[in-house]
Scaffold this active site. Sequence first.
Site, PDB file in Angstrom:
ATOM      1  N   GLY A  85       0.836  -1.186   0.000  1.00  0.00           N
ATOM      2  CA  GLY A  85       0.000   0.000   0.000  1.00  0.00           C
ATOM      3  C   GLY A  85       0.865   1.226   0.000  1.00  0.00           C
ATOM      4  N   GLY A  86       0.271   2.376   0.337  1.00  0.00           N
ATOM      5  CA  GLY A  86       1.009   3.625   0.269  1.00  0.00           C
ATOM      6  C   GLY A  86       2.073   3.759   1.337  1.00  0.00           C
ATOM      7  N   MET A  87       1.932   3.036   2.459  1.00  0.00           N
ATOM      8  CA  MET A  87       2.856   3.206   3.576  1.00  0.00           C
ATOM      9  C   MET A  87       3.798   2.026   3.762  1.00  0.00           C
ATOM     10  SD  MET A  87      -0.003   4.782   6.096  1.00  0.00           S
ATOM     11  CE  MET A  87       0.781   4.185   7.580  1.00  0.00           C
ATOM     12  N   VAL A  90       3.439  -6.106   2.882  1.00  0.00           N
ATOM     13  CA  VAL A  90       3.348  -7.333   3.653  1.00  0.00           C
ATOM     14  C   VAL A  90       4.048  -8.426   2.865  1.00  0.00           C
ATOM     15  CG1 VAL A  90       1.817  -9.020   4.704  1.00  0.00           C
ATOM     16  CG2 VAL A  90       1.174  -6.620   4.670  1.00  0.00           C
ATOM     17  N   ASP A 200     -11.163   1.115  10.599  1.00  0.00           N
ATOM     18  CA  ASP A 200     -11.025   0.877   9.167  1.00  0.00           C
ATOM     19  C   ASP A 200     -11.598  -0.488   8.804  1.00  0.00           C
ATOM     20  OD1 ASP A 200     -10.366   1.600   6.596  1.00  0.00           O
ATOM     21  OD2 ASP A 200      -8.314   0.842   6.712  1.00  0.00           O
TER      22      ASP A 200
END
Length: 846
Positions: A85-87, A90, A200
């Site tokens: 993802g953006g950060m 995994v 979330d």
Amino acid sequence: MDPARWQRLKGLFQRAVELDGARRREFLDACEDPLLRAEVEGLLRDHAAAGDFIEGHAVVEPSPDRSLLGRRLGPYRILRELGHGGMGSVYLAERTDQQYQQQVAVKLLKAGLGSGDLVARFRLERQILANLAHPGIARLLDGGTLGDGRPYLVMELIDGEPIVAHCERRRLPLERRVELFREVCDAVSYAHRRLVIHRDLKPSNILVTADGAPKLLDFGTAKLVDTSGDEAPMTAPGLRLLTPDYASPEQLRGETITTASDVYSLGVVLFELLTGTRPFSRGDALGVGPRAKGAEPPRPSAAVPPQDARALEGDLDNIVGMALRDEPPRRYPSVDQLSEDLGRYLADLPVRARPDTVGYRTGKWVRRHRALALALTMVVLALLGGILAASWQAREAQAQRQMAEAAFEFVVGVLKESDPRESGGEEVTARQILDRGADRLLVSPPDRPELRVRLLDTIADVYFQLGVIDRAEVLLEEARGVADAHAGAIPESRATVLDRLGQVYGVRGDPDAAAALLEEALDLRRRRHGDRHPRVADSYNSLGVYHYATGELAAARDFHERALELRRALGVPGPRIADSLNNLGTVLLALGEPEAAQERLRQALDVRRANYGDPHPKLANSLNNLAAARLSAGALGEAAELFRGAYEMQDRLYGGADHRRSAATLANLALVEGRLGRTASAEGLYGEALAMWRRLGGDDHPEVAAILHDLGVLFADAGEPARAAEQFRLAIDAAADAGIQSLYRSDLAWHLHRSGRHEAAAEEFRRLLPGASGGASESGDGLDLATVSYGLGLSLAALGDPGAGEALRRALRLRRRDLGPDHRRTVAVAQSLDGWERRVVGGGGG
């Protein structure tokens, strides 16, 4: 930015966010305004950063950091990327230390993000996961830090697919989808009970394994309940911890997040499970479209083909609709209650969720005028309900009906003044309408004395419940004068007024006047009805409350037990039984019998829940009292939850206005937060309560000094001695009662001694000496001469002052005389004196 440009920016962003790769570049290249394009690109970057840290463990198109492949992290070796993802990403990893075979998921921040707020949030996620152990939540196995400062998590590897995709691919029937969703609710509820809000919840964070077990993932955006100030912030410009399509309205508005936000997100997931679509479009979620304008969500049955709609109509429409309500208080109070309603649906039982009605739309006005609505409701129900009930029980039914009609005309006359057509469009407040009713009674009272007394008593009770004690006293004194003048004709009304006035004088701090009034009311009722009558039980209850307030606990217990026994024997309505159970439980708690207290307080809460709507003052009172009992038993988490529930209910009841009950509950919640180690949260709550008490009673109100003192205790426990000492001194200055001042000074003196400021401590102990009682008490509360002398002796001994010996000998002499030579307090002083004398003989002291 002007509105037109902002709308254009939103539209471009909404379109661009749906595209990727070359298609997005082509779309942006077509934008002829370079500044507008730069703004859109900035929003896209922020959106990517705020997006999923982990979109589950489902395989996506990889773009791995190849330098990590094959690398060992502790006993694990990274094999390949699972998702990104953006950060961060995994990775799939395997254990290589030969202890046992295991594959795991390793979550790692992207290179270059290994410092600041993101790392703090990552570590918060690690701590949250370490405290969660539930079969429906992916387990944390290990963790560590890379050489460049980036932390990593080693997680249980979940081989599964997002819950919606799982249900669609297997074409699961409706009932199985609901059962699966209830398993997810159980995991979320577990997290809530441990004070964790996920924030979330969405299908990609809920994976279902091959054997059909759902697993909750990604607590990277989670927060601890009410830990504002302790939570790691996200300070990147524009960064929001949410996924817009599933975020609650309060998240999108940047407001306070509670467990109700997770209820909303679960409602969106349930909608998608049932229909295959989401209730709102992306444009709605991003602030453009019907949702942003306050539109209600669609019904699930309206989002499917007609042949499928019948299965969703009714209960499921109502359940989803209640979870998706815009205002958090109107949703399900907890995830457990959402799940329970789904269970009732599966069992063909009536559900609690109901569609919005005309009553709800009318309630929009009520929410804008909460205090006025509360006052009107209390006046109308108390006046009409009480008087009409009395009219049918009276011997002279015709005369009483005429009195009820007169009462009705009086109420209508007062309420008409609040009609905008009568008031010239002026907004009429709750206090104004009560004052107008009271003024009518004082200036142009009804002809019938009994009606006048009943009206005065009823409106006075409303003032009393709203905390306007002065006004209640004026009306009750007027009612007393009328009742005294017609004592022979209206004995019951006179007894009621005397009882109520006694309660007011008790709150006003005049115990002698209160006792005389309450005992006179009891005597009147006994002479009129005999010893076994509901009104006599009412007097027992009032006297129990009085004796509890004056600290006469044995007498309070006796009166409340007599009231409970009599009410049960006479078969009075449940709410009166609950009053006795509640009051008796409170007394038992003060007497040090927590188990018996909790039993009665829980019984009272159950009865009140069955008889009153939410919110109700007595429900809030029960929650508060049970919270105090759980606090006494050391159940801090449950106590905090109950106190919070009581305050939220009081806040709704009183429309956010200052009220002594709300202020007291806030202070109680602050105390529990402090004991849980949440210093920042406790300080904030104490600050709110302090401001409220100051507005209610000024700087001289006793509760102002009490909260300043409690802040001192909070800071002392938190290891902030300077702030603690400052608060203790402020409390001493604010306390009007000399005895309370001495108690606070004693706490200051002992705090200074414990924090090593012995000279300042000795000064405070010396100031306590003249007012200390001349002996030694069992409690050692710091105000008896022995304890003050002991504290002074310890402080002087730490300074090497020769006066230490004299102070310690005086303390020892008093404790031997009053407590005996073997009492632990006596022994403690003897040991301190012995140590001092050895030090002097050895040349270490003066």
